[in-house]
Motif scaffolding. Structure first.
Motif, PDB file in Angstrom:
ATOM      1  N   LYS A  21     -13.455   4.436 -19.828  1.00 52.40           N
ATOM      2  CA  LYS A  21     -12.004   4.241 -19.856  1.00 52.40           C
ATOM      3  C   LYS A  21     -11.531   3.844 -21.249  1.00 52.40           C
ATOM      4  O   LYS A  21     -10.519   4.340 -21.749  1.00 52.40           O
ATOM      5  CB  LYS A  21     -11.594   3.160 -18.849  1.00 52.40           C
ATOM      6  CG  LYS A  21     -11.644   3.581 -17.403  1.00 52.40           C
ATOM      7  CD  LYS A  21     -11.287   2.401 -16.503  1.00 52.40           C
ATOM      8  CE  LYS A  21     -11.500   2.740 -15.034  1.00 52.40           C
ATOM      9  NZ  LYS A  21     -11.267   1.563 -14.160  1.00 52.40           N
ATOM     10  N   ILE A  30      -8.668  12.571 -20.761  1.00 55.86           N
ATOM     11  CA  ILE A  30      -8.542  12.116 -19.379  1.00 55.86           C
ATOM     12  C   ILE A  30      -9.902  11.578 -18.922  1.00 55.86           C
ATOM     13  O   ILE A  30     -10.930  12.214 -19.126  1.00 55.86           O
ATOM     14  CB  ILE A  30      -8.084  13.264 -18.457  1.00 55.86           C
ATOM     15  CG1 ILE A  30      -6.603  13.560 -18.691  1.00 55.86           C
ATOM     16  CG2 ILE A  30      -8.318  12.922 -16.994  1.00 55.86           C
ATOM     17  CD1 ILE A  30      -6.066  14.723 -17.892  1.00 55.86           C
ATOM     18  N   VAL A  32     -12.453  10.701 -15.972  1.00 57.17           N
ATOM     19  CA  VAL A  32     -12.737  11.098 -14.590  1.00 57.17           C
ATOM     20  C   VAL A  32     -13.941  10.310 -14.077  1.00 57.17           C
ATOM     21  O   VAL A  32     -15.065  10.509 -14.531  1.00 57.17           O
ATOM     22  CB  VAL A  32     -13.025  12.612 -14.480  1.00 57.17           C
ATOM     23  CG1 VAL A  32     -13.253  12.994 -13.022  1.00 57.17           C
ATOM     24  CG2 VAL A  32     -11.883  13.422 -15.067  1.00 57.17           C
ATOM     25  N   LEU A  66      -7.794  13.034  -6.640  1.00 55.51           N
ATOM     26  CA  LEU A  66      -7.571  12.166  -7.787  1.00 55.51           C
ATOM     27  C   LEU A  66      -6.145  12.389  -8.293  1.00 55.51           C
ATOM     28  O   LEU A  66      -5.682  13.517  -8.363  1.00 55.51           O
ATOM     29  CB  LEU A  66      -8.544  12.508  -8.926  1.00 55.51           C
ATOM     30  CG  LEU A  66     -10.023  12.231  -8.723  1.00 55.51           C
ATOM     31  CD1 LEU A  66     -10.796  12.682  -9.955  1.00 55.51           C
ATOM     32  CD2 LEU A  66     -10.262  10.758  -8.473  1.00 55.51           C
ATOM     33  N   LYS A  67      -5.481  11.313  -8.625  1.00 56.38           N
ATOM     34  CA  LYS A  67      -4.157  11.406  -9.223  1.00 56.38           C
ATOM     35  C   LYS A  67      -4.138  10.521 -10.459  1.00 56.38           C
ATOM     36  O   LYS A  67      -4.735   9.440 -10.470  1.00 56.38           O
ATOM     37  CB  LYS A  67      -3.081  10.968  -8.229  1.00 56.38           C
ATOM     38  CG  LYS A  67      -2.990  11.854  -6.992  1.00 56.38           C
ATOM     39  CD  LYS A  67      -1.901  11.399  -6.040  1.00 56.38           C
ATOM     40  CE  LYS A  67      -1.869  12.270  -4.789  1.00 56.38           C
ATOM     41  NZ  LYS A  67      -0.827  11.840  -3.824  1.00 56.38           N
ATOM     42  N   PHE A  68      -3.472  10.996 -11.494  1.00 53.94           N
ATOM     43  CA  PHE A  68      -3.376  10.230 -12.725  1.00 53.94           C
ATOM     44  C   PHE A  68      -1.974   9.644 -12.807  1.00 53.94           C
ATOM     45  O   PHE A  68      -0.990  10.348 -13.014  1.00 53.94           O
ATOM     46  CB  PHE A  68      -3.707  11.114 -13.925  1.00 53.94           C
ATOM     47  CG  PHE A  68      -5.128  11.615 -13.895  1.00 53.94           C
ATOM     48  CD1 PHE A  68      -6.153  10.843 -14.415  1.00 53.94           C
ATOM     49  CD2 PHE A  68      -5.441  12.826 -13.295  1.00 53.94           C
ATOM     50  CE1 PHE A  68      -7.473  11.281 -14.358  1.00 53.94           C
ATOM     51  CE2 PHE A  68      -6.755  13.272 -13.234  1.00 53.94           C
ATOM     52  CZ  PHE A  68      -7.767  12.493 -13.767  1.00 53.94           C
ATOM     53  N   GLN A  73      -6.515   6.712 -13.560  1.00 52.77           N
ATOM     54  CA  GLN A  73      -6.991   7.449 -12.395  1.00 52.77           C
ATOM     55  C   GLN A  73      -6.873   6.597 -11.138  1.00 52.77           C
ATOM     56  O   GLN A  73      -7.306   5.450 -11.111  1.00 52.77           O
ATOM     57  CB  GLN A  73      -8.447   7.851 -12.589  1.00 52.77           C
ATOM     58  CG  GLN A  73      -9.055   8.545 -11.372  1.00 52.77           C
ATOM     59  CD  GLN A  73     -10.553   8.747 -11.497  1.00 52.77           C
ATOM     60  OE1 GLN A  73     -10.990   9.734 -12.041  1.00 52.77           O
ATOM     61  NE2 GLN A  73     -11.341   7.806 -11.008  1.00 52.77           N
ATOM     62  N   SER A  83      -8.254   3.062  -4.178  1.00 48.79           N
ATOM     63  CA  SER A  83      -8.930   2.735  -5.437  1.00 48.79           C
ATOM     64  C   SER A  83      -9.607   1.375  -5.420  1.00 48.79           C
ATOM     65  O   SER A  83     -10.659   1.186  -6.045  1.00 48.79           O
ATOM     66  CB  SER A  83      -7.941   2.803  -6.598  1.00 48.79           C
ATOM     67  OG  SER A  83      -7.322   4.070  -6.662  1.00 48.79           O
TER      68      SER A  83
END
Length: 220
Positions: A21, A30, A32, A66-68, A73, A83
């Motif tokens: 991260k 991004i 993941v 998955l949504k950003f 994330q 999460s």
């Protein structure tokens, strides 16, 4: 335009997610967390008491995505943001077992590859450089001693009323390492062309800096 893919593999508790991260934020990629996908499947199986023989036929009902959101994330099971729910020790152990099931890996494989095809990503997991992204631009195997990983985890959980002992955490990590390295499908191992980064004696900032250096040395 070709996307850039960074694969980070390593054992449980090595700090892959936290470090990845930090690196993704610095580099504008991004992040993941593939482990979150397997944890979510484990949560789905656990919550619904699904027997092993019924897992394959039940996967389509899982609806994992998955949504950003605001650059971070988040993992969803249906319309539920899970999460935080997937980070318990129970789900961690369940995920290690679930991730060894070929049908589960096949179900999540395309999701991971699609994200990598469409974005510059830093993707972490157990078999990213060996199976999911074998042609990644940079492969890193991030590790630390089992004792140091247990110590870090113990410090994280120390403030919680039900904190396990250091020995319990160490035993759990050793057991999970064995499970991950000896499963038949996509076992945890260092890819032949991966750079080994051992963070046993490094703090988070030093670990992230070491990863950034490896990436920049490889791709400029």
């Amino acid at each position: 335009m070709k996307t850039i893919n960074i694969a980070i593999d390593g054992p449980a508790g090595a700090g892959k997610s936290t470090i990845a991260k930090m690196v993704s934020k610095e580099m504008g990629y991004i992040y993941v967390d593939t482990g979150a996908l397997y944890r979510t499947i484990a949560l789905f199986i656990t919550e619904n008491n699904i027997a092993d023989k019924d897992i394959e036929s039940s996967l389509e009902k899982a609806d994992v995505s998955l949504k950003f959101i605001d650059g971070a994330q988040r993992v969803f099971l249906g319309s539920r943001d899970v999460s935080d729910l997937i980070r318990t020790p129970e789900i961690s152990m369940a995920a290690s077992r679930t991730s060894a099931i070929p049908e589960v890996r096949a179900y999540l494989f395309e999701t991971q590859q699609k994200i990598a095809r469409e974005n510059n990503v830093i993707m972490d997991g157990r078999d990213i450089g060996t199976v999911v992204l074998p042609n990644a631009d940079v492969k890193i195997f991030l590790t630390a001693s089992a004792e140091e990983r247990a110590n870090r985890r113990y410090k994280e959980l120390l403030e919680k009323p039900d904190c396990p002992t250091y020995q319990e955490i160490l035993d759990d990590i050793i057991k999970r390492d064995y499970q991950d390295m000896h499963r038949k499908t996509a076992p945890l191992k260092q890819a032949e062309d991966a750079v080994l980064v051992d963070t046993t004696k490094l703090n988070l900032e030093e670990s992230a800096a070491a990863i950034v250096k490896v990436i920049k040395d490889k791709i400029g």
